[in-house]
Scaffold this active site. Structure first.
Site, short mmCIF file in Angstrom:
data_model
loop_
_atom_site.label_atom_id
_atom_site.label_comp_id
_atom_site.label_asym_id
_atom_site.label_seq_id
_atom_site.Cartn_x
_atom_site.Cartn_y
_atom_site.Cartn_z
N CYS A 144 4.51 -8.62 -4.56
CA CYS A 144 3.52 -8.40 -3.49
C CYS A 144 3.74 -9.35 -2.31
CB CYS A 144 2.09 -8.63 -4.01
SG CYS A 144 1.79 -8.05 -5.66
N ASP A 145 3.96 -10.62 -2.60
CA ASP A 145 3.93 -11.65 -1.55
C ASP A 145 5.27 -12.32 -1.28
OD1 ASP A 145 1.23 -11.20 -1.32
OD2 ASP A 145 0.70 -12.70 -2.82
N CYS A 159 2.07 -13.05 -7.32
CA CYS A 159 2.84 -11.82 -7.50
C CYS A 159 4.00 -11.79 -6.51
CB CYS A 159 1.91 -10.61 -7.30
SG CYS A 159 2.78 -9.05 -7.18
#
Ligand code: NAP
Length: 308
Positions: free
Chosen positions: A137-138, A134
């Site tokens: 997210c990361d 993701c």
């Protein structure tokens, strides 16, 4: 006596909270059981532009919270809990969780789907050490670095575009010689000068020390192997439904999605499936939300036909 809800909703994404909103607004008692936080998969999307009503787009996490608040305004409750078993037959259904067992007359399954793994040795252990699923997210962990995105669909191109704003270099690695992504995604790809597409290659090994250092790639036409240095690998090769709890309980299709038609009714009376977890042609926030409204309608209908 434990409370018996009119509706239990398993999963607090757009499908789950829309079912909760419609049912609570119709006067039913509703409990949403959610593992982490509202929004489900949507909460990991930085910018949602294809859910109407938000002219500037909206952060997926915020949209999830707003959906929860809307349902709760009409009395829906939420418990943060992880389900470990379900009993879905009979008039009173049960969901067993680490926060206790909850009972309901109807159940809406809205557990969604999770990223498909590449299936390479060490993949699980390298999560948080360069292996990611993701970009929203990361991606920030790869600021100024080199990353590889695997896949050729809308998700892969979207991930590559998100990462191109953070990473120094992005490789988009696809196993064929053309993308299946829509034009709305591929157009900006041409404008991003730090994205390089590598055609006809698939990853066969994650190269690493304690952290990912690169990929071994195989040419899908010649079988030739090459190495590519990178600091991170983002897999975007589709999703698998979260249906492990329902195997042998409900009818699933060959890919593991819950069999349910446009009424969202499953193979068991009083049990409905909404959003990404059910068989359907288009998995989007808006189609999940639409399912939620439909499920609440048919749940209401089901309750009305049950003996008091
Ligand atoms: P997808 O469309 O199924 O694409 C998966 C990609 O991964 C394909 O290019 C596939 O290659 C490749 N792939 C599959 N297994 C692989 C493997 N083992 N190794 C290497 N490559 C592999 O999945 P998605 O991109 O996650 O999209 C899922 C659905 O969500 C689609 O309907 C999509 O349109 C939708 N979506 C919509 C939006 C949006 O409109 N905002 C954003 C994201 C996703 P092949 O092409 O060779 O099969």
């Amino acid at each position: 006596m434990p409370k018996i809800y009119d509706m239990l909703v398993l999963g607090g994404g757009p499908g789950g909270y829309t079912a909760a909103l419609y049912a609570a607004r119709a006067g039913q008692s509703v409990l949403v059981i959610e593992k982490l936080s509202a929004g489900g998969q949507m909460a990991t999307t930085e910018q949602v532009d294809n859910y109407p009503g938000f002219a500037e787009g909206i952060d997926g996490f915020e949209l999830g919270e707003r959906m929860q608040q809307t349902a709760e305004r009409f009395g829906a409750e939420t418990v943060l809990a992880s389900a470990s078993a379900v009993k879905l037959d009979g008039p009173i259904k049960e969901i067993v969780t680490d926060e206790g067992t909850f009972q309901g007359k109807t159940v809406v399954l809205a557990t969604g789907a999770s990223p498909r793994l590449l299936g390479l040795p060490g993949e699980q252990a390298l999560r948080s050490h360069g292996m990611a699923y993701c970009a929203a997210c990361d991606g920030m962990f790869f600021r100024g670095k080199t990353v590889a995105v695997i896949g050729g669909g809308n998700s892969a191109v979207g991930e590559a575009l998100t990462l191109s704003k953070l990473a120094q270099k992005v490789y988009l690695i696809h196993r064929r010689d053309s993308l299946r992504a829509d034009q709305v995604y591929t157009k900006p790809l041409e404008a991003a000068d730090n994205i390089e597409i590598i055609w006809n290659k698939r990853p066969i090994e994650l190269l690493h020390d304690t952290h990912i250092t690169g990929l071994r790639l195989e040419d899908t036409q010649t079988g030739a192997q090459t190495e590519l240095a990178c600091d991170g690998v983002f897999a975007a090769i589709g999703r698998v439904p979260e249906t492990a709890l329902f195997q042998g309980v409900l009818e699933l299709d060959a890919q593991g999605y819950i069999q349910a038609d446009e009424t969202t009714r499953t193979s068991l009376p009083g049990v409905f499936a909404v959003g990404d977890v059910r068989t359907k042609p288009l998995r989007q926030i808006i189609t999940a939300a639409a399912d939620g409204a439909v499920a609440a309608h048919f749940a209401d209908h089901y309750l009305a036909t049950q003996a008091p």
